[in-house]
Design a protein around this motif. Sequence first.
Motif, mmCIF file in Angstrom:
data_model
loop_
_atom_site.group_PDB
_atom_site.id
_atom_site.type_symbol
_atom_site.label_atom_id
_atom_site.label_comp_id
_atom_site.label_asym_id
_atom_site.label_seq_id
_atom_site.Cartn_x
_atom_site.Cartn_y
_atom_site.Cartn_z
ATOM 1 N N ALA A 1 106.441 50.219 83.289
ATOM 2 C CA ALA A 1 107.586 49.317 83.284
ATOM 3 C C ALA A 1 107.517 48.299 82.158
ATOM 4 O O ALA A 1 108.461 47.538 81.940
ATOM 5 N N GLU A 2 106.419 48.295 81.416
ATOM 6 C CA GLU A 2 106.203 47.311 80.363
ATOM 7 C C GLU A 2 105.278 47.927 79.320
ATOM 8 O O GLU A 2 104.474 48.796 79.635
ATOM 9 N N VAL B 1 109.946 51.888 76.590
ATOM 10 C CA VAL B 1 109.866 51.791 78.048
ATOM 11 C C VAL B 1 111.095 52.467 78.662
ATOM 12 O O VAL B 1 112.223 52.276 78.201
ATOM 13 N N PRO C 1 112.970 53.416 82.598
ATOM 14 C CA PRO C 1 112.945 53.094 84.035
ATOM 15 C C PRO C 1 112.762 54.313 84.929
ATOM 16 O O PRO C 1 112.738 54.181 86.163
ATOM 17 N N GLU D 1 109.711 54.566 87.518
ATOM 18 C CA GLU D 1 109.931 53.662 88.648
ATOM 19 C C GLU D 1 110.986 54.227 89.598
ATOM 20 O O GLU D 1 110.824 54.175 90.831
ATOM 21 N N LYS E 1 107.690 50.022 91.522
ATOM 22 C CA LYS E 1 107.278 49.720 90.158
ATOM 23 C C LYS E 1 105.914 50.354 89.886
ATOM 24 O O LYS E 1 105.003 50.247 90.721
#
Length: 286
Positions: free
Chosen positions: A199-200, A261, A263, A266, A272
């Motif tokens: 996520a990062e 990144v 999504p 997730e 997450k």
Amino acid sequence: MILVTGATGHLGTAVLHTLLQRTAPSRLAALVRDEHKAADLKAQGVTIHQGNYDDLASLERAMQGVEKVLLISGGGEDEALQQHYNVVDAAKKAGVRCLAYTSRALRDPHTLVNQLMERHFQTEAYIQASGLPYVLFRNILYMDVLPLFTGPRVLETGIQLPAGAGRVAYALRSEMGEAIANVLLTGPCDNRIYHFTGAESYSFTDVAAALTAASGMDVTYAPAESAVFAAQMQERGVPELAVQRTLGFLTDIKNGQEADVSPELEAILGRKPTGLTEGVKMLYNL
């Protein structure tokens, strides 16, 4: 029936761990080189096929009655690309209804320094040209490789790598395996490409900070020159091919290839993904 190739490797094990939790073992099959290494899978009811990517007859036998095949990418051997092609050809011959492949999440395949990664996109193209319905999993660099990059004495020596300020959206291999299994069980085979990342994104400065926080020791990151880093590896007796591949990975990181990144991991996990702080604690036993 779902067939997982490379089933006793790290990613194959992670995929099957989730599959066994969420579907009947009678729906699962595994292609393995060494049946002894698959004893635990066999004991759980998974159908075991002994064979390898070079043995076309073994591939064809393993795919009889199979609806979905997960092709887990091979290693660094020169013949790996042809091995991937063999699996695709066998799947098409057997009438498999869905072929999934574990590829790589990289920003621009056309500007890669690490040429080993190019075979992933060549395999993707071969799958797309085959006419088989497919799902492609473009996976980011595993967070699990951090201890290999930083070395076993990182708490004492700090991190010196030729990665500049490059960032990586690391994710744990176990969570990628879980997400792949989820898609195999519930997702349509609709020629989709998934991008599985954390996520990062993180630099090695962030990795050093996470190690500092987790260990209580002052860990720093100092960008190294590629030539100096290569010479140090050579002095330690690292084979030249391994030196060049490591430099390729790190240079691509420096150039931003692993920074994007998405999504989607997730979304498929329903939570997450594990972040750097918790991941470092687990991977370094801190």
